[in-house]
Motif scaffolding. Structure first.
Motif, PDB file in Angstrom:
ATOM      1  N   THR A  94      40.290  36.425  41.321  1.00 39.50           N
ATOM      2  CA  THR A  94      41.366  37.390  41.122  1.00 39.50           C
ATOM      3  C   THR A  94      41.168  38.174  39.829  1.00 39.50           C
ATOM      4  OG1 THR A  94      42.919  35.981  42.330  1.00 39.50           O
ATOM      5  CG2 THR A  94      43.863  37.667  40.885  1.00 39.50           C
ATOM      6  N   SER A  95      40.828  37.479  38.741  1.00 37.06           N
ATOM      7  CA  SER A  95      40.656  38.173  37.467  1.00 37.06           C
ATOM      8  C   SER A  95      39.450  39.105  37.501  1.00 37.06           C
ATOM      9  CB  SER A  95      40.503  37.161  36.327  1.00 37.06           C
ATOM     10  OG  SER A  95      39.318  36.406  36.455  1.00 37.06           O
ATOM     11  N   THR A  96      38.393  38.707  38.222  1.00 37.10           N
ATOM     12  CA  THR A  96      37.225  39.574  38.358  1.00 37.10           C
ATOM     13  C   THR A  96      37.582  40.845  39.122  1.00 37.10           C
ATOM     14  OG1 THR A  96      35.706  37.692  38.308  1.00 37.10           O
ATOM     15  CG2 THR A  96      34.866  39.731  39.264  1.00 37.10           C
ATOM     16  N   TYR A  97      38.345  40.692  40.184  1.00 37.83           N
ATOM     17  CA  TYR A  97      38.802  41.851  40.961  1.00 37.83           C
ATOM     18  C   TYR A  97      39.623  42.788  40.085  1.00 37.83           C
ATOM     19  CZ  TYR A  97      41.446  44.509  44.441  1.00 37.83           C
ATOM     20  OH  TYR A  97      42.023  45.514  45.163  1.00 37.83           O
ATOM     21  N   LEU A  98      40.540  42.229  39.310  1.00 40.76           N
ATOM     22  CA  LEU A  98      41.403  43.041  38.456  1.00 40.76           C
ATOM     23  C   LEU A  98      40.576  43.774  37.402  1.00 40.76           C
ATOM     24  CD1 LEU A  98      44.537  43.393  38.280  1.00 40.76           C
ATOM     25  CD2 LEU A  98      44.451  41.820  36.345  1.00 40.76           C
ATOM     26  N   ALA A  99      39.586  43.097  36.821  1.00 40.75           N
ATOM     27  CA  ALA A  99      38.772  43.719  35.777  1.00 40.75           C
ATOM     28  C   ALA A  99      37.956  44.886  36.322  1.00 40.75           C
ATOM     29  CB  ALA A  99      37.852  42.672  35.156  1.00 40.75           C
ATOM     30  N   PHE A 100      37.300  44.684  37.465  1.00 35.50           N
ATOM     31  CA  PHE A 100      36.457  45.744  38.006  1.00 35.50           C
ATOM     32  C   PHE A 100      37.273  46.933  38.497  1.00 35.50           C
ATOM     33  CE2 PHE A 100      32.988  42.626  38.140  1.00 35.50           C
ATOM     34  CZ  PHE A 100      31.926  43.417  37.746  1.00 35.50           C
TER      35      PHE A 100
END
Length: 307
Positions: free
Chosen positions: A97-103
């Protein structure tokens, strides 16, 4: 003695990086390099409201609030309980989830779109039948919109309560519109563009929401049984209390969390938690535009995001 060599500063940096890796996963450093160092245009310019909100440590409080709120839709909760492995691999789910939000917030356009495509493909596999007999599908635009509004409202509420600098009403509307752009790319429909429309969207979904046994189990897991060492459970309890305090009263009542202590001490606890995390991880501006720890390798985006 320079600031960077001071023992307290070194401790702060180590703690901050440990928290970052816990949230972003073991490939967090490589993903951060990819997000910030890949050349090319971005979906959202520097200084935009979505960058301000998603760079601030208030996303820790907002993210937990969003999970509690999202669980109140029986069909969305059935999909999570049946497919996400939130009990077996909660940190893996958080990292994805955090990777999705960052990208999607800070990454180059091609990487942001690629991340959306990966998630859309993953949603195709999330289908089933809820305990009440209704069928669910993670790619259902109606469910995607619910997940989005719960997340957008949670991040915005946490930022406005605990953020380094509150957004103006106009900036808050722009945040809703910008986060809605990502939701529409993912397949959501009738996505709010202002805070007023966001409130109206909650009114539309309210009749569909209820605390199922799975939702109550999720709240118990997130608030009372987090997969954390005993040493950090006390600080986490402050963050959890702040998240519960920010829930709408009707949501706290549904989840059995509308207590006097939650209403009275929760906001203070949330403030203490965000101040502590901010001390470790630094200001939002620095996290949005720099990489604190160097890394000597980078993996393919598909590998990083599909774990």
């Amino acid at each position: 003695m320079s600031t960077s060599s001071h023992p307290i500063d070194r401790l702060r940096r180590r703690l901050g990086h440990a928290v970052f890796l816990k949230v972003a996963g073991p490939d967090g450093d490589a993903a951060r390099v990819r997000v910030h160092d890949t050349p090319g245009p971005r979906w959202f310019p520097p200084g935009s409201p979505i960058r301000q909100v998603h760079a601030d440590v208030t996303t820790f409080v907002g993210g937990l609030r969003a999970l509690l709120l999202q669980s109140l839709h029986p069909l969305a909760m059935a999909g999570v309980a049946g497919h996400s492995g939130y009990r077996g691999d909660p940190w893996g789910r958080l990292a994805r989830t955090s990777t999705y939000l960052a990208f999607t917030t800070f990454g180059a356009e091609q990487d942001a779109q690629r991340m959306v495509d990966i998630v859309r493909n993953a949603h195709e596999k999330v289908r089933g039948t809820a305990p009440d007999g209704r069928e669910y599908f993670a790619g259902d635009p109606h469910l995607l919109t619910w997940v989005h509004i719960a997340e957008a409202d949670s991040f915005l509420s946490a930022h406005q309560r605990y953020g380094e600098r509150r957004l103006t009403p106009e900036e808050a509307d722009e945040y809703v519109a910008q986060s809605g752009e990502v939701a529409r790319r993912l397949g959501a429909v009738d996505v709010p563009r202002t805070t007023a429309e966001l409130a109206q969207a909650f009114d539309r979904y309210r009749p569909e929401l209820a605390a199922t046994p799975a939702a109550l189990d999720t709240a118990q897991f997130l608030l009372k049984e987090p997969p954390l060492p005993l040493a950090v459970r006390a600080p986490y309890s402050l963050l959890a209390a702040g998240s519960v305090a920010l829930l709408p009263q009707w949501a706290r009542e549904e989840l059995g969390l509308d207590t006097w202590s939650a209403r009275t001490f929760g906001p203070v606890a949330g403030g203490l938690a965000t101040h502590g995390i901010r001390w470790m991880m630094g200001s939002a501006d620095r996290r949005a535009s720099t990489i604190d720890e160097p890394t000597h390798h980078s993996r393919d985006l598909d590998e990083t995001s599909s774990r």
